[in-house]
Design a protein around this motif. Structure first.
Motif, PDB file in Angstrom:
ATOM      1  N   UNK A 245      40.071  32.734  40.312  1.00  0.00           N
ATOM      2  CA  UNK A 245      39.356  33.268  39.205  1.00  0.00           C
ATOM      3  C   UNK A 245      39.878  34.902  39.400  1.00  0.00           C
ATOM      4  N   UNK A 246      39.438  35.545  38.586  1.00  0.00           N
ATOM      5  CA  UNK A 246      39.624  37.074  38.581  1.00  0.00           C
ATOM      6  C   UNK A 246      38.654  37.590  39.500  1.00  0.00           C
ATOM      7  N   UNK A 247      37.368  37.171  39.758  1.00  0.00           N
ATOM      8  CA  UNK A 247      36.478  37.486  40.845  1.00  0.00           C
ATOM      9  C   UNK A 247      36.567  36.528  41.632  1.00  0.00           C
ATOM     10  N   UNK A 248      37.084  36.677  43.002  1.00  0.00           N
ATOM     11  CA  UNK A 248      37.281  35.399  43.999  1.00  0.00           C
ATOM     12  C   UNK A 248      35.907  35.268  44.525  1.00  0.00           C
ATOM     13  N   UNK A 249      35.205  36.287  44.853  1.00  0.00           N
ATOM     14  CA  UNK A 249      33.968  35.976  45.531  1.00  0.00           C
ATOM     15  C   UNK A 249      32.677  36.874  44.569  1.00  0.00           C
ATOM     16  N   UNK A 268      32.704  25.939  45.793  1.00  0.00           N
ATOM     17  CA  UNK A 268      32.453  25.743  44.323  1.00  0.00           C
ATOM     18  C   UNK A 268      30.783  26.337  44.198  1.00  0.00           C
ATOM     19  N   UNK A 269      30.509  26.639  42.954  1.00  0.00           N
ATOM     20  CA  UNK A 269      29.417  27.062  42.596  1.00  0.00           C
ATOM     21  C   UNK A 269      28.255  25.766  42.857  1.00  0.00           C
ATOM     22  N   UNK A 270      28.603  24.767  42.712  1.00  0.00           N
ATOM     23  CA  UNK A 270      27.737  23.521  43.046  1.00  0.00           C
ATOM     24  C   UNK A 270      27.403  23.470  44.510  1.00  0.00           C
ATOM     25  N   UNK A 271      28.529  23.695  45.437  1.00  0.00           N
ATOM     26  CA  UNK A 271      28.215  23.811  46.776  1.00  0.00           C
ATOM     27  C   UNK A 271      27.178  24.759  47.223  1.00  0.00           C
ATOM     28  N   UNK A 300      29.734  36.125  32.662  1.00  0.00           N
ATOM     29  CA  UNK A 300      30.637  35.434  31.836  1.00  0.00           C
ATOM     30  C   UNK A 300      31.279  34.631  32.798  1.00  0.00           C
ATOM     31  N   UNK A 301      31.117  33.269  32.654  1.00  0.00           N
ATOM     32  CA  UNK A 301      31.636  32.115  33.176  1.00  0.00           C
ATOM     33  C   UNK A 301      33.147  31.992  32.952  1.00  0.00           C
ATOM     34  N   UNK A 302      33.591  31.360  33.937  1.00  0.00           N
ATOM     35  CA  UNK A 302      35.257  31.123  33.791  1.00  0.00           C
ATOM     36  C   UNK A 302      35.452  29.600  33.812  1.00  0.00           C
ATOM     37  N   UNK A 303      35.594  28.759  32.873  1.00  0.00           N
ATOM     38  CA  UNK A 303      35.522  27.480  32.693  1.00  0.00           C
ATOM     39  C   UNK A 303      36.804  26.736  33.284  1.00  0.00           C
ATOM     40  N   UNK A 325      34.032  28.932  37.671  1.00  0.00           N
ATOM     41  CA  UNK A 325      33.776  29.977  38.318  1.00  0.00           C
ATOM     42  C   UNK A 325      33.029  31.192  37.556  1.00  0.00           C
ATOM     43  N   UNK A 326      33.492  32.640  38.081  1.00  0.00           N
ATOM     44  CA  UNK A 326      32.716  33.546  37.369  1.00  0.00           C
ATOM     45  C   UNK A 326      33.836  34.625  37.160  1.00  0.00           C
ATOM     46  N   UNK A 327      33.883  35.358  35.869  1.00  0.00           N
ATOM     47  CA  UNK A 327      34.476  36.672  35.658  1.00  0.00           C
ATOM     48  C   UNK A 327      33.772  37.858  35.992  1.00  0.00           C
TER      49      UNK A 327
END
Ligand code: FES
Length: 335
Positions: A245-249, A268-271, A300-303, A325-327
């Motif tokens: 994703x554009x924002x890795x962390x 992952x976000x779930x983890x 802004x989520x990244x789907x 993930x997240x943008x």
């Protein structure tokens, strides 16, 4: 992880309005290896409304979560009915259900949710394979009661493996084509589609081979195609690869539990959420079942799932946290 308040995470599911314990009132043998379960409120209350195509999550005693289409009658607000195919080569959920979720037991249920809604159309063609008949059964009842024009092509390994045949034939003997493979081979999709004119809504649920065959034939036709895949086959997994994703962390604020977790690129976000909320629900963990769908409050989520439509992605109101993930540097989630 940062604590924003002292809300105990353990209370979260108690406050989940979407989840309830239901009583297994009865089970019925519908076909070879297919058992239906009737689930009711232990206190006799009404259950949330649903429409054809909807499914519920069953949280099994082992903690596995599985999705099953509702195949009863929406007007019966006192009962949910699902039909479960015992899959010896599956991942264990259907075996567990057949063996342990018996009349008199309670089971935790989440939903219903509908990712396979029945649209208004001039006419309908339903194509079902095997246990894929479950959402289609509720749809056929609905369009039949409305007096709409419809046809059903229903394939299965053998007649004895095909659930609900009798009722379907009663609903429309001249509209229903029952195709047991050991007697008649595979359904003639070309003929079925050729008989369906422009404006036909095609609904297909079944094994991957059947879905792919229908998708190929409808790709350039004038019909609208609606499909639902079986989670347990893995058929719909990871159609979209997980990309960096554009924002890795990034950070995720869990608004209800009052915590902030950091999500590095290798988690992952779930983890990360499970560090705080160990009971966070999931099933496929590959973005195709919808169990982990979570409301996005800010950011802004990244789907990366295969469930949400383009419109839903743009709206950004929910996301599948097993793959999304997240943008933006921070997401705020309703957890
Ligand atoms: Fe299945 Fe996330 S757990 S979509």
């Amino acid at each position: 992880m940062t604590m924003l308040s002292e809300n105990p995470a353990a209370t979260l599911h108690g406050a989940d309005p979407d989840r309830r314990d239901l009583l297994v009132r009865s089970t019925t043998w519908e076909a070879d290896d297919v058992m239906s379960l009737r689930l009711v409120d232990p206190d006799g209350g009404e259950l949330p409304a649903w429409e054809p195509g909807a499914h519920i999550d069953l949280v099994l005693p082992s903690g596995l979560v599985r999705q099953y289409s509702l195949c009863g009658r929406p007007a019966d607000r006192g009962c949910y009915t699902v039909a479960v195919l015992r899959e010896a080569a599956g991942r264990g959920g259907s075996q567990e259900l057949h063996e342990t979720v018996l009349p008199g037991k309670t089971i935790s249920v989440r939903g219903p949710r509908n990712r396979f809604p029945l649209v208004e159309a001039a006419r309908y063609l339903f194509v079902a394979g095997g246990i894929g008949i479950t959402p289609i059964l509720a749809m056929v009842r609905d369009v039949s009661a409305r007096g709409a024009e419809w046809r059903l092509v229903y394939g299965g390994r053998s007649r004895s493996s095909m659930a609900f045949v009798e009722e379907l034939v009663e609903l429309g003997e001249d509209r229903v084509e029952i195709v047991p493979q050991d007697e008649l081979g595979i359904p003639d999709l070309d003929a079925a589609l050729a008989q369906s004119g422009p404006g036909t809504a095609v609904y297909c649920c079944g094994p991957e081979g059947l879905l792919a065959a229908v998708e190929r034939r409808c790709a350039e036709g004038p019909m609208s195609l609606h499909t639902e895949r079986f989670g347990s086959t893995g058929a719909a997994r990871a159609a979209e690869p997980v990309v960096v994703s554009q924002v890795t962390t990034f950070e995720v604020e869990l608004r209800r539990s009052g915590c902030v977790v950091t999500v590095p690129s290798d988690r992952t976000i779930l983890d990360a959420v499970r560090d705080v909320v160990p009971e966070a629900m999931s099933s496929c963990e590959e973005g195709y079942c919808g169990t982990c769908e979570t409301r996005v409050i800010e950011g802004v989520p990244e789907h990366h799932d295969t469930i949400l439509s383009d419109k839903e992605r743009q709206a950004g109101k929910t996301m599948m946290i097993c793959v999304g993930r997240s943008r933006t540097p921070r997401l705020v989630l309703d957890i």
